[in-house]
Scaffold this active site. Structure first.
Site, PDB file in Angstrom:
ATOM      1  N   TYR A  68       0.587  -0.996  -0.051  1.00 21.04           N
ATOM      2  CA  TYR A  68       0.021   0.024  -0.001  1.00 21.04           C
ATOM      3  C   TYR A  68       0.856   1.137   0.053  1.00 21.04           C
ATOM      4  CZ  TYR A  68      -4.364  -2.786   1.315  1.00 21.04           C
ATOM      5  OH  TYR A  68      -5.265  -3.512   1.519  1.00 21.04           O
ATOM      6  N   PHE A 217     -14.138  -4.195   0.066  1.00 23.80           N
ATOM      7  CA  PHE A 217     -15.026  -3.723  -1.166  1.00 23.80           C
ATOM      8  C   PHE A 217     -16.664  -3.521  -0.709  1.00 23.80           C
ATOM      9  CE2 PHE A 217     -11.670  -5.124  -4.260  1.00 23.80           C
ATOM     10  CZ  PHE A 217     -10.972  -3.825  -3.922  1.00 23.80           C
TER      11      PHE A 217
END
Length: 301
Positions: A68, A217
């Protein structure tokens, strides 16, 4: 467990011997307005402030990864800067198998390379062990064996570098394969309104086994890394209007009401969105609202 059961009253869940609040925080969006090298870099001090505010609001479960990062920001470095020395109850979950080289190009680790990925997370976070490491299975391996890679992580757990193990983007067959090697404390898969029957079955299986199910998500849905698709379904919008809340809060509340073992790790770099996400843990949808949202097909969600 019926998806209409109101289970958000259960505020915590166990990841092995670690207790976490069911609303956590995903670090993927700390580095920019879109993940990785997409979007515009975020202000560093704002991202640090968001992390500190998350902890103040009761978040004690942060999901991150060494991959990330953007051209100017690293999620792990931001977490280290914002929160070290870490609160005793803070649980940091990372993931390995995917990786990115310094240029940002993606690569997938061989089993013997997983130790290097684990040690990179340790270095960036400033830890001597990782609380939970998820084996993130690549899309082209979802029907194959994960035993070599998961076995390599089990050895690192035995060596003391990792406290607990999880798996991500997997099938029920891969969950069984992993459990035969070492205890699995969580399954991290995409899940949200409109999820298919296979996804719902895996969520139920985790509940029966006492394993945390950690959807990602849940808000973005089919938009995935790009974020929610423009124009939400009328069903979601109607529920949001009825409660005077955001669409994202409805999606998070629906997700949490799938079972007491379901956690949430919504990510944001915006302090206002952070407060809304945490507040979604107190939102109660009625049986009728749950049933309506649960009946939506993927294209309608």
């Amino acid at each position: 467990m019926s998806p209409q059961t109101n289970t958000t009253a259960t505020k915590t869940w166990q990841l092995g011997d670690l207790t976490v609040n069911r609303i956590g925080f995903g670090a993927m969006r700390l580095t920019g307005t879109a993940p990785f090298d997409l979007g515009v870099p975020r202000d560093r001090e704002q991202s640090i402030g968001v992390l500190r505010r998350a902890v103040e609001l009761g978040v004690n479960h942060i999901d991150t990864a060494s991959f990330y990062f953007s051209a100017t920001r690293s999620a792990n470095e931001l977490i280290n800067r914002a929160l070290a020395p870490y609160p005793e109850d803070l649980v940091i979950t990372t993931k390995v198998w995917p990786g990115r080289d310094p240029s940002g190009a993606w690569w997938w680790a061989a089993p013997e390379q997983l130790r290097g990925q684990v040690e990179e997370n340790l270095r960036q976070l400033g830890r001597d062990h990782l609380d939970v490491v998820n084996l993130r299975v690549p899309p082209n391996r979802r029907t194959g064996s994960i035993s070599e890679h998961f076995g390599a992580l089990a050895e690192l757990r035995h060596a003391g570098l990792i406290r607990h193990l999880g798996i991500s983007h997997v099938t029920s067959e891969q969950l069984a394969e992993a459990q035969a090697i070492a205890p699995v404390v969580c399954v991290q898969n995409p899940y949200g309104i409109g999820a298919g029957s296979e996804d719902r079955a895996l969520l139920r299986l985790c509940g029966e086994l006492g394993i945390a199910f950690v959807p990602f998500f849940a808000i973005a849905g089919s938009g995935r890394e790009a974020g929610p698709a423009p124009g939400d379904s009328e069903a979601v919008s109607a529920v949001a209007r009825a409660h005077g809340v955001s669409l994202a809060q409805v999606r998070l509340a629906w997700t949490l009401q799938q079972g007491p073992h379901v956690l949430a790790i919504p990510g944001t770099g915006d302090p206002n969105h952070l407060a809304q996400n945490v507040a979604a843990g107190a939102l109660r949808l009625s049986k009728e609202e749950m049933a309506r949202l649960s009946s939506l097909r993927p294209a309608d969600a």
